[in-house]
Design a protein around this motif. Sequence first.
Motif, PDB file in Angstrom:
ATOM      1  N   GLN A  41       0.797  -1.231   0.000  1.00  0.00           N
ATOM      2  CA  GLN A  41       0.000   0.000   0.000  1.00  0.00           C
ATOM      3  C   GLN A  41       0.833   1.287   0.000  1.00  0.00           C
ATOM      4  N   GLY A  42       2.114   1.183   0.382  1.00  0.00           N
ATOM      5  CA  GLY A  42       2.930   2.391   0.462  1.00  0.00           C
ATOM      6  C   GLY A  42       3.690   2.727  -0.799  1.00  0.00           C
ATOM      7  N   ILE A  43       3.519   1.939  -1.863  1.00  0.00           N
ATOM      8  CA  ILE A  43       4.218   2.201  -3.121  1.00  0.00           C
ATOM      9  C   ILE A  43       3.198   2.638  -4.159  1.00  0.00           C
ATOM     10  N   ASN A  44       3.240   3.939  -4.474  1.00  0.00           N
ATOM     11  CA  ASN A  44       2.245   4.523  -5.376  1.00  0.00           C
ATOM     12  C   ASN A  44       2.861   5.354  -6.488  1.00  0.00           C
ATOM     13  N   SER A  45       4.195   5.337  -6.580  1.00  0.00           N
ATOM     14  CA  SER A  45       4.886   6.051  -7.651  1.00  0.00           C
ATOM     15  C   SER A  45       6.338   5.587  -7.662  1.00  0.00           C
ATOM     16  N   PHE A  46       7.068   5.981  -8.703  1.00  0.00           N
ATOM     17  CA  PHE A  46       8.487   5.588  -8.712  1.00  0.00           C
ATOM     18  C   PHE A  46       9.271   6.333  -7.635  1.00  0.00           C
ATOM     19  N   LYS A  47       8.760   7.444  -7.169  1.00  0.00           N
ATOM     20  CA  LYS A  47       9.400   8.135  -6.049  1.00  0.00           C
ATOM     21  C   LYS A  47       9.480   7.210  -4.838  1.00  0.00           C
ATOM     22  N   ASP A  48       8.443   6.424  -4.617  1.00  0.00           N
ATOM     23  CA  ASP A  48       8.447   5.474  -3.502  1.00  0.00           C
ATOM     24  C   ASP A  48       9.445   4.347  -3.747  1.00  0.00           C
ATOM     25  N   VAL A  49       9.586   3.920  -5.004  1.00  0.00           N
ATOM     26  CA  VAL A  49      10.581   2.899  -5.351  1.00  0.00           C
ATOM     27  C   VAL A  49      11.990   3.455  -5.121  1.00  0.00           C
ATOM     28  N   ALA A  50      12.194   4.704  -5.506  1.00  0.00           N
ATOM     29  CA  ALA A  50      13.508   5.333  -5.328  1.00  0.00           C
ATOM     30  C   ALA A  50      13.902   5.382  -3.856  1.00  0.00           C
ATOM     31  N   ALA A  51      12.927   5.558  -2.985  1.00  0.00           N
ATOM     32  CA  ALA A  51      13.220   5.551  -1.552  1.00  0.00           C
ATOM     33  C   ALA A  51      13.727   4.180  -1.107  1.00  0.00           C
ATOM     34  N   LEU A  52      13.170   3.117  -1.685  1.00  0.00           N
ATOM     35  CA  LEU A  52      13.673   1.779  -1.390  1.00  0.00           C
ATOM     36  C   LEU A  52      15.110   1.632  -1.874  1.00  0.00           C
ATOM     37  N   LEU A  53      15.371   2.047  -3.112  1.00  0.00           N
ATOM     38  CA  LEU A  53      16.699   1.894  -3.695  1.00  0.00           C
ATOM     39  C   LEU A  53      17.745   2.694  -2.927  1.00  0.00           C
ATOM     40  N   ARG A  54      17.337   3.838  -2.391  1.00  0.00           N
ATOM     41  CA  ARG A  54      18.262   4.671  -1.610  1.00  0.00           C
ATOM     42  C   ARG A  54      18.829   3.871  -0.444  1.00  0.00           C
ATOM     43  N   SER A  55      17.992   3.114   0.207  1.00  0.00           N
ATOM     44  CA  SER A  55      18.427   2.298   1.334  1.00  0.00           C
ATOM     45  C   SER A  55      19.218   1.077   0.868  1.00  0.00           C
TER      46      SER A  55
END
Length: 383
Positions: free
Chosen positions: A226-240
């Motif tokens: 539910q917390g992934i709604n755009s590539f911005k949210d994916v980028a936050a995962l990749l940052r970590s």
Amino acid sequence: MTAFYPSDQFGYSTLLSDSELEVLKELRAVLDADVQPLLADHWEAGEFPFQIVPKLVGLDLMNRQTSALYGGFRNFELARTDASVATFYNAQSGLFRTTVNLGGSPEQAGALDARIASFDYTGAFALTEPEHGSDIAGGLATTARRTGGIWVLNGQKRWIGGAASADVLAVFARDEADGQIKAFLVPTDAPGVTLRKIERKTSLRIMQNADIDLVNVQVSDSDRLQGINSFKDVAALLRSMRSDVAWIATGLQAGAYEAALRYVATREQFGRPIAAFALTQQKLATMLGNVTAALGLVVRLTQQQEAGLFTEENSALAKMFCCERMRHTVALAREVVGGNGITLDTDVARFHADAEAVYSYEGTHEINSLIVGRAITGHSAFI
């Protein structure tokens, strides 16, 4: 006092608590006794030694984590033994766990995290596609169409590590309704899911990667993260996740350096150990410098992240620098071991080949350079 790692010249591991070091000693004992003896044969065969998984799971490494720095050194310890084993473990502890914990709702993360940490519920991170890697942000082609409470997924994924042995795939797809990226937990045995092992690899041969076809795969909305709604949210995962890869790159080059050091201490030419020759010592010193610089960078990055400071450019810089130094280090290790450095008997050949895959995954050198360059200059050079 004997250093915890021969490659830890500045004693970064002394920042760990005694209890954390004890856990890492337990991990090392398992790696030395149960994993190391299997590596050469399984690397040559291109197969994963799944008999080691119960041993690693039995250590309960994730539930015994008391600091982010411990998590980094856990990846370091795994990678200095083998990059594929480190990648396999991190696919669960890093990629999948992070995706669920950061990308899921609090209820989803709360329900699944303990099962993920115990390997009772295993998953694979399915983002990359056959035609889209570096341009995945704008080019992701796998689609998701919602019909009532059901989503229908269609597309292809490639290079998905650990997929065949996982319970579910964390599949990223573009919502046909709004064009934004969503993520779904898809059982690997769901109707319409086909997995094929990628053969003929020359790097990370032990790690099993898959091509995946998704044809009209139905997923309940309750299995959408539910917390992934755009590539911005994916980028936050990749940052970590990039910090995890930087730790793996650092551990891999430490393993190559330590293997080369063992070899030159016993190999004799012209009547004396080759460790006594000036050019060998110069290369060893350069390798140790590379490892030390990389280790200092990932330690400080992890300390910042644990304090709540997450920046895309810092994690990109760590991945970029540590992987570049890794490539240099494994090349020097191969040099000092000479002709024997292209056989699996000294471990150096395995590290040398596996470095090429680590160099590319979770962001190529070029893409990470552009992320850092954008932060430095304020100008984006992305197309």
